[in-house]
Design a protein around this motif. Sequence first.
Motif, mmCIF file in Angstrom:
data_model
loop_
_atom_site.group_PDB
_atom_site.id
_atom_site.type_symbol
_atom_site.label_atom_id
_atom_site.label_comp_id
_atom_site.label_asym_id
_atom_site.label_seq_id
_atom_site.Cartn_x
_atom_site.Cartn_y
_atom_site.Cartn_z
ATOM 1 N N ALA A 180 0.829 -1.205 0.000
ATOM 2 C CA ALA A 180 0.000 0.000 0.000
ATOM 3 C C ALA A 180 0.868 1.262 0.000
ATOM 4 C CB ALA A 180 -0.933 -0.006 1.201
ATOM 5 N N LYS A 181 1.911 1.251 0.794
ATOM 6 C CA LYS A 181 2.821 2.394 0.840
ATOM 7 C C LYS A 181 3.526 2.571 -0.495
ATOM 8 C CE LYS A 181 6.934 4.122 3.247
ATOM 9 N NZ LYS A 181 7.955 3.835 4.301
ATOM 10 N N ARG A 182 3.967 1.458 -1.080
ATOM 11 C CA ARG A 182 4.702 1.528 -2.352
ATOM 12 C C ARG A 182 3.783 2.014 -3.487
ATOM 13 N NH1 ARG A 182 8.861 -1.436 -4.911
ATOM 14 N NH2 ARG A 182 9.352 -0.240 -6.807
ATOM 15 N N VAL A 183 2.545 1.577 -3.480
ATOM 16 C CA VAL A 183 1.606 2.019 -4.516
ATOM 17 C C VAL A 183 1.405 3.526 -4.442
ATOM 18 C CG1 VAL A 183 -0.814 1.940 -5.270
ATOM 19 C CG2 VAL A 183 0.409 -0.181 -4.777
ATOM 20 N N ARG A 184 1.241 4.041 -3.242
ATOM 21 C CA ARG A 184 1.063 5.493 -3.103
ATOM 22 C C ARG A 184 2.311 6.242 -3.570
ATOM 23 N NH1 ARG A 184 -1.227 3.749 1.779
ATOM 24 N NH2 ARG A 184 0.592 4.475 2.955
ATOM 25 N N GLU A 185 3.494 5.693 -3.247
ATOM 26 C CA GLU A 185 4.739 6.335 -3.684
ATOM 27 C C GLU A 185 4.843 6.355 -5.210
ATOM 28 O OE1 GLU A 185 7.514 5.020 0.162
ATOM 29 O OE2 GLU A 185 7.716 3.996 -1.773
ATOM 30 N N GLU A 186 4.473 5.247 -5.830
ATOM 31 C CA GLU A 186 4.631 5.119 -7.280
ATOM 32 C C GLU A 186 3.569 5.901 -8.051
ATOM 33 O OE1 GLU A 186 7.033 3.787 -8.887
ATOM 34 O OE2 GLU A 186 8.097 2.695 -7.304
ATOM 35 N N THR A 187 2.521 6.337 -7.371
ATOM 36 C CA THR A 187 1.454 7.090 -8.044
ATOM 37 C C THR A 187 1.367 8.530 -7.541
ATOM 38 O OG1 THR A 187 -0.152 6.277 -6.415
ATOM 39 C CG2 THR A 187 0.073 5.017 -8.470
ATOM 40 N N GLY A 188 2.433 9.009 -6.918
ATOM 41 C CA GLY A 188 2.435 10.386 -6.435
ATOM 42 C C GLY A 188 1.404 10.650 -5.360
ATOM 43 N N GLY A 189 1.085 9.609 -4.587
ATOM 44 C CA GLY A 189 0.116 9.736 -3.504
ATOM 45 C C GLY A 189 -1.315 9.467 -3.911
ATOM 46 N N ALA A 190 -1.579 9.306 -5.196
ATOM 47 C CA ALA A 190 -2.958 9.143 -5.660
ATOM 48 C C ALA A 190 -3.501 7.744 -5.401
ATOM 49 C CB ALA A 190 -3.040 9.469 -7.155
ATOM 50 N N GLY A 191 -2.782 6.728 -5.827
ATOM 51 C CA GLY A 191 -3.250 5.349 -5.695
ATOM 52 C C GLY A 191 -3.667 4.767 -7.034
ATOM 53 N N ALA A 192 -3.976 3.490 -7.031
ATOM 54 C CA ALA A 192 -4.407 2.785 -8.241
ATOM 55 C C ALA A 192 -5.877 3.056 -8.514
ATOM 56 C CB ALA A 192 -4.172 1.285 -8.088
ATOM 57 N N ASP A 193 -6.248 3.020 -9.778
ATOM 58 C CA ASP A 193 -7.648 3.210 -10.151
ATOM 59 C C ASP A 193 -8.438 1.913 -10.045
ATOM 60 O OD1 ASP A 193 -7.563 6.080 -11.161
ATOM 61 O OD2 ASP A 193 -5.964 5.145 -12.331
ATOM 62 N N VAL A 194 -7.785 0.789 -10.350
ATOM 63 C CA VAL A 194 -8.419 -0.524 -10.270
ATOM 64 C C VAL A 194 -7.427 -1.499 -9.629
ATOM 65 C CG1 VAL A 194 -9.465 -2.439 -11.559
ATOM 66 C CG2 VAL A 194 -9.792 -0.080 -12.342
ATOM 67 N N ILE A 195 -7.940 -2.379 -8.771
ATOM 68 C CA ILE A 195 -7.121 -3.440 -8.180
ATOM 69 C C ILE A 195 -7.763 -4.778 -8.491
ATOM 70 C CG2 ILE A 195 -6.218 -4.456 -6.044
ATOM 71 C CD1 ILE A 195 -6.183 -1.677 -4.814
ATOM 72 N N LEU A 196 -6.962 -5.724 -8.966
ATOM 73 C CA LEU A 196 -7.391 -7.102 -9.168
ATOM 74 C C LEU A 196 -6.794 -7.927 -8.046
ATOM 75 C CD1 LEU A 196 -8.802 -9.282 -10.881
ATOM 76 C CD2 LEU A 196 -6.690 -9.480 -12.204
ATOM 77 N N ASP A 197 -7.661 -8.442 -7.158
ATOM 78 C CA ASP A 197 -7.204 -9.052 -5.909
ATOM 79 C C ASP A 197 -7.611 -10.511 -5.808
ATOM 80 O OD1 ASP A 197 -6.171 -9.207 -3.227
ATOM 81 O OD2 ASP A 197 -8.240 -9.112 -2.537
#
Length: 327
Positions: free
Chosen positions: A199-216
């Motif tokens: 979760a932390k890495r995703v926010r870092e890689e998206t400039g704090g925004a996050g992913a639009d879709v997650i396949l879990d």
Amino acid sequence: MRATVITESGGPDVLSWREVPDPVPSTGEVLVEVAATAVNRADVSQRQGNYPPPPGAPEYPGLECAGRIAALGPGTEDSGWRVGDEVCALLSGGGYAELVAVPVGQLLRVPAGLDAVEAAALPEVACTVWSTVFMVGRLRPGETLLVHGGGSGIGTFAIQLARARGARVLTTAGSAAKLERCLELGADVGIDYRQEDFAKRVREETGGAGADVILDIMGGSYLDRNLRSLNVGGRLTVIGLMGGRSAELDLGRMLVKRLSVHATTLRSRPVEEKAAIVAEVAEHVWPLVENGSVRPIVDRRMPLPQAAEAHRVMESSAHIGKIVLTR
């Protein structure tokens, strides 16, 4: 015919290659002579007694296959399919066998340039990824997709398809070798879930925004971190429960960020819904397979009577992509 029978719930050794009655196609079905089938996590769950086939489905495991049409059932004479046609198919069960009855709406042509083994690795992953990431998740070009379990059959396909349709792809996997393969397939970022807080890495890689879709594929154990990984208006699609069935849902976070959570399966859907998904896959995905933008990733090929060993490989998670069983 012969088929892989689950003699009782348990470990891989409960799978037995035996003589069983031939299937008889019902109205709207054709009989397919199986050349190859693929192993899915659902097959393991069924063997363990945790995922029984839906009513009316064959009792043998196997959710996809490739082969040729051996006979037409009632009401299929005008379907456009003919005896001898090379096909692959989405199944509700029965792929671990020499013959299987298939509704005509769940048939796909073998893509140009692929053999039966490669084609057998496609229907389940293609239909799952298209129906969840694109039909439900509405992933659009320019958006970011987070794929959990990027080294799996589902994961390797989702990475390629999302990239081919113009999305940015982040993925998690549990080894350096799997992450390297995911990057080769088109993932922009690989995250070792054993070493990092995804979760932390995703926010870092998206400039704090996050992913639009997650396949879990994990479910309960990932729910809170998935919600924290989503952008405003983000969509979480859950297709597996490897991390548990339940968790506390933070509705406050969902309200503020306008998030949605979709939990869905493919196997138990009505025939009409599966046919609609297959039709969209034929229209939107098959051209990308045939031009080489998306390819089935086959880790290994094993004889059908060795299904027990194939399940051991699946449960070890030592593979990348699909394990295919061949005649």
